[in-house]
Design an enzyme around this catalytic site. Structure first.
Site, short mmCIF file in Angstrom:
data_model
loop_
_atom_site.label_atom_id
_atom_site.label_comp_id
_atom_site.label_asym_id
_atom_site.label_seq_id
_atom_site.Cartn_x
_atom_site.Cartn_y
_atom_site.Cartn_z
N LYS A 158 -0.39 -5.84 5.42
CA LYS A 158 0.30 -5.51 4.50
C LYS A 158 1.99 -6.16 4.85
CE LYS A 158 -1.51 -0.83 4.04
NZ LYS A 158 -1.26 0.76 3.87
N TYR A 184 -4.96 1.47 -5.78
CA TYR A 184 -4.46 2.69 -5.30
C TYR A 184 -4.57 3.63 -6.35
CZ TYR A 184 -2.62 0.45 -1.08
OH TYR A 184 -2.39 -0.13 0.19
N HIS A 224 -4.37 -2.48 5.79
CA HIS A 224 -5.38 -1.47 4.83
C HIS A 224 -6.96 -2.05 5.42
CE1 HIS A 224 -7.59 -0.32 1.34
NE2 HIS A 224 -8.24 -1.37 1.60
N GLU A 261 -13.08 -3.74 -3.78
CA GLU A 261 -11.56 -4.38 -3.33
C GLU A 261 -12.04 -5.82 -3.23
OE1 GLU A 261 -10.26 -0.44 -0.92
OE2 GLU A 261 -10.81 -2.37 0.31
P1 CMP Z 1 -3.59 3.31 3.43
O1 CMP Z 1 -4.43 4.32 4.17
O2 CMP Z 1 -3.94 2.15 3.69
O3 CMP Z 1 -3.90 3.49 1.84
C1 CMP Z 1 -2.80 4.25 1.07
C2 CMP Z 1 -1.37 4.14 1.74
O4 CMP Z 1 -0.38 5.02 1.20
C3 CMP Z 1 -1.38 4.22 3.06
O5 CMP Z 1 -2.00 3.48 3.80
C4 CMP Z 1 0.09 4.08 3.15
O6 CMP Z 1 0.50 2.96 3.37
C5 CMP Z 1 0.64 4.98 2.03
N1 CMP Z 1 0.66 6.42 2.43
C6 CMP Z 1 -0.01 7.29 2.58
N2 CMP Z 1 0.35 8.56 2.73
C7 CMP Z 1 1.74 8.43 2.44
C8 CMP Z 1 2.76 9.17 2.53
N3 CMP Z 1 2.68 10.44 2.68
N4 CMP Z 1 4.05 8.58 2.24
C9 CMP Z 1 4.29 7.59 1.98
N5 CMP Z 1 3.22 6.53 1.96
C10 CMP Z 1 1.91 6.89 2.29
#
Ligand code: CMP
Length: 154
Positions: A9, A49, A115, A126
């Site tokens: 990222k 997402y 990710h 993906e």
């Molecule tokens: P990832 O699990 O790769 O994919 C979803 C992403 O959303 C996660 O990583 C974080 O970058 C983001 N994310 C998940 N939960 C939160 C949260 N509560 N607040 C802000 N960003 C989040």
């Protein structure tokens, strides 16, 4: 062998952790079969997402992912999806286990460096969102005979 998609990222890119992250997967014995830098747009991020669309952090997450290009990779190996998820650690960096990438380098829940696909089905989806078929390589790695037993390679 299974494939998994990994994105470094924008925070990982800006913090100079691309080499560190690639090195961890290489040292584990995973095989790199696709690699490129990509600027993600709203169209891709809305699909990537989609399951977070209703979440309060969705807008912020999209802005964060557009801050800089990301580094997209496809890694291959036996049970690559679950193996890579373990190497990456849980979402919230400050709760991730030491020794994992997030555990060693991240504090945040949003700026969590990386990710990794959470299922083989999502890995395939993906992969198609960021790679063309001819950007994924199939090749014999001499390491395979050292990393796996002959039964595991079948
Ligand atoms: P990832 O699990 O790769 O994919 C979803 C992403 O959303 C996660 O990583 C974080 O970058 C983001 N994310 C998940 N939960 C939160 C949260 N509560 N607040 C802000 N960003 C989040």
């Amino acid at each position: 062998m299974q494939q998994s998609v990994v994105l470094v990222k924008p925070d990982g890119l800006q913090r100079g952790l691309i080499g560190e992250i690639i090195g961890r997967f290489e040292r584990k014995g995973l095989k790199l079969v696709g690699l490129k830098m990509v600027g993600l747009d709203d169209d891709v991020l809305d699909r990537w997402y989609a399951h977070h669309k209703e979440k309060p952090f969705f807008g912020g997450l999209k802005s964060f992912m557009k801050q800089t290009p990301i580094v997209a990779m496809v890694w291959e190996g036996l049970d690559a999806v679950s193996t890579i998820r373990k190497l990456v650690g849980v979402t919230k960096g400050r709760e991730a286990e030491g020794g994992s990438i997030r555990g060693d380098f991240a504090m945040s829940q949003s700026n969590n460096l990386i990710h990794a696909s959470d299922s083989e089905e999502n890995a395939q989806k993906e992969r198609k969102m960021v790679f063309e078929d001819d950007e994924i390589y199939s090749y014999v790695s001499g390491l395979d005979t050292l990393v796996y037993s002959s039964e595991e390679r079948e």
